[in-house]
Design a protein around this motif. Sequence first.
Motif, PDB file in Angstrom:
ATOM      1  N   ALA A  71      11.125  10.204  -6.082  1.00  8.84           N
ATOM      2  CA  ALA A  71      11.118   9.715  -4.638  1.00  8.84           C
ATOM      3  C   ALA A  71      10.818  10.299  -3.569  1.00  8.84           C
ATOM      4  O   ALA A  71      11.401  10.875  -2.696  1.00  8.84           O
ATOM      5  CB  ALA A  71      12.504   9.050  -4.487  1.00  8.84           C
ATOM      6  N   PRO A  73       8.564  10.241   0.052  1.00 13.02           N
ATOM      7  CA  PRO A  73       8.435   9.489   1.073  1.00 13.02           C
ATOM      8  C   PRO A  73       6.927   9.394   1.507  1.00 13.02           C
ATOM      9  O   PRO A  73       6.290  10.421   1.314  1.00 13.02           O
ATOM     10  CB  PRO A  73       9.343   9.851   2.299  1.00 13.02           C
ATOM     11  N   ALA A  75       4.060   7.611   4.169  1.00 13.82           N
ATOM     12  CA  ALA A  75       3.548   6.437   5.065  1.00 13.82           C
ATOM     13  C   ALA A  75       2.280   6.436   5.546  1.00 13.82           C
ATOM     14  O   ALA A  75       1.556   7.680   5.712  1.00 13.82           O
ATOM     15  CB  ALA A  75       4.226   6.762   6.527  1.00 13.82           C
ATOM     16  N   SER A  77      -0.696   4.866   8.039  1.00  9.72           N
ATOM     17  CA  SER A  77      -1.184   3.967   9.059  1.00  9.72           C
ATOM     18  C   SER A  77      -2.779   3.817   9.446  1.00  9.72           C
ATOM     19  O   SER A  77      -3.217   4.918   9.022  1.00  9.72           O
ATOM     20  CB  SER A  77      -0.370   4.281  10.529  1.00  9.72           C
ATOM     21  N   ILE A 104      -0.228   1.884  -4.853  1.00 11.91           N
ATOM     22  CA  ILE A 104      -0.033   0.547  -4.246  1.00 11.91           C
ATOM     23  C   ILE A 104      -1.336   0.054  -3.676  1.00 11.91           C
ATOM     24  O   ILE A 104      -2.114   0.740  -3.042  1.00 11.91           O
ATOM     25  CB  ILE A 104       1.115   0.846  -3.492  1.00 11.91           C
ATOM     26  N   VAL A 106      -1.762  -2.909  -0.527  1.00 14.31           N
ATOM     27  CA  VAL A 106      -1.033  -3.741   0.410  1.00 14.31           C
ATOM     28  C   VAL A 106      -2.341  -4.802   1.043  1.00 14.31           C
ATOM     29  O   VAL A 106      -3.042  -4.121   1.629  1.00 14.31           O
ATOM     30  CB  VAL A 106       0.016  -3.120   1.203  1.00 14.31           C
ATOM     31  N   ILE A 117       2.268   1.080   6.472  1.00 12.74           N
ATOM     32  CA  ILE A 117       3.206   0.684   5.389  1.00 12.74           C
ATOM     33  C   ILE A 117       3.980   1.945   5.349  1.00 12.74           C
ATOM     34  O   ILE A 117       3.455   3.276   5.427  1.00 12.74           O
ATOM     35  CB  ILE A 117       2.530   0.567   4.049  1.00 12.74           C
ATOM     36  N   THR A 118       5.238   1.725   4.771  1.00 11.69           N
ATOM     37  CA  THR A 118       6.055   2.972   4.594  1.00 11.69           C
ATOM     38  C   THR A 118       6.652   2.680   3.255  1.00 11.69           C
ATOM     39  O   THR A 118       7.094   1.691   2.827  1.00 11.69           O
ATOM     40  CB  THR A 118       6.949   3.214   5.786  1.00 11.69           C
ATOM     41  N   THR A 119       6.782   3.644   2.218  1.00 11.22           N
ATOM     42  CA  THR A 119       7.455   3.560   1.023  1.00 11.22           C
ATOM     43  C   THR A 119       7.661   4.631   0.452  1.00 11.22           C
ATOM     44  O   THR A 119       7.522   5.794   0.942  1.00 11.22           O
ATOM     45  CB  THR A 119       6.386   2.901   0.181  1.00 11.22           C
ATOM     46  N   ARG A 120       8.167   4.628  -0.984  1.00  8.46           N
ATOM     47  CA  ARG A 120       8.501   5.753  -1.691  1.00  8.46           C
ATOM     48  C   ARG A 120       7.592   5.840  -2.815  1.00  8.46           C
ATOM     49  O   ARG A 120       7.641   4.814  -3.438  1.00  8.46           O
ATOM     50  CB  ARG A 120       9.708   6.181  -1.871  1.00  8.46           C
ATOM     51  N   ILE A 121       7.005   6.946  -3.416  1.00  8.49           N
ATOM     52  CA  ILE A 121       6.449   6.845  -4.596  1.00  8.49           C
ATOM     53  C   ILE A 121       6.892   7.943  -5.604  1.00  8.49           C
ATOM     54  O   ILE A 121       7.585   8.972  -5.116  1.00  8.49           O
ATOM     55  CB  ILE A 121       5.056   6.960  -4.363  1.00  8.49           C
ATOM     56  N   ARG A 122       6.392   7.990  -7.009  1.00  8.85           N
ATOM     57  CA  ARG A 122       6.888   8.826  -8.003  1.00  8.85           C
ATOM     58  C   ARG A 122       5.454   9.785  -7.862  1.00  8.85           C
ATOM     59  O   ARG A 122       4.467   9.043  -8.140  1.00  8.85           O
ATOM     60  CB  ARG A 122       7.116   8.269  -9.227  1.00  8.85           C
TER      61      ARG A 122
END
Length: 157
Positions: A71, A73, A75, A77, A104, A106, A117-122
């Motif tokens: 996980a 983090p 971000a 922009s 991803i 979007v 966008i803000t997310t968590r990736i593997r």
Amino acid sequence: MRGPMSWTPDRRRLLVGGAALIVLTPQRALAVARPPREPTAAAIRRFAGEAEIRPGRVHLDLPPLVENGNAVPLAVSVDSPMSATDFVRRIAVFNDKNPQPNVITVHLGPKAGRAAITTRIRLADTQTVTAIAELSDGSYWSATADAIVTLAACVEG
């Protein structure tokens, strides 16, 4: 009445037989079942086509050292006024060593308000992550960041 030649399936025999089958299955046969991994460059070309991708306007925030790749983090922009005539259409994130290089995508528009966008990736391993934004004028902009991963995620045999 059971004789030496009679055999009736029971739960224990089925479990032992299934476990033996898994152990004896050649690894090459299991590898055939997996879909081939798409190279990152091909995934980026599928996103942007033959358009020029220029560095700039995109900001990618990714920790440089990651203890656990399960996980991470992330971000992204993009410098854009997000007006009716000048906005971000799509943001995509790609990485080099995961089974699926397109992490991803979007889709945005002028009503999104912000191009972020803000997310968590593997992350499977130490690698480079690339974010690409498509603007309403058809231009593509990008940023990259490197992450050192000490405990990998997405491990494939």
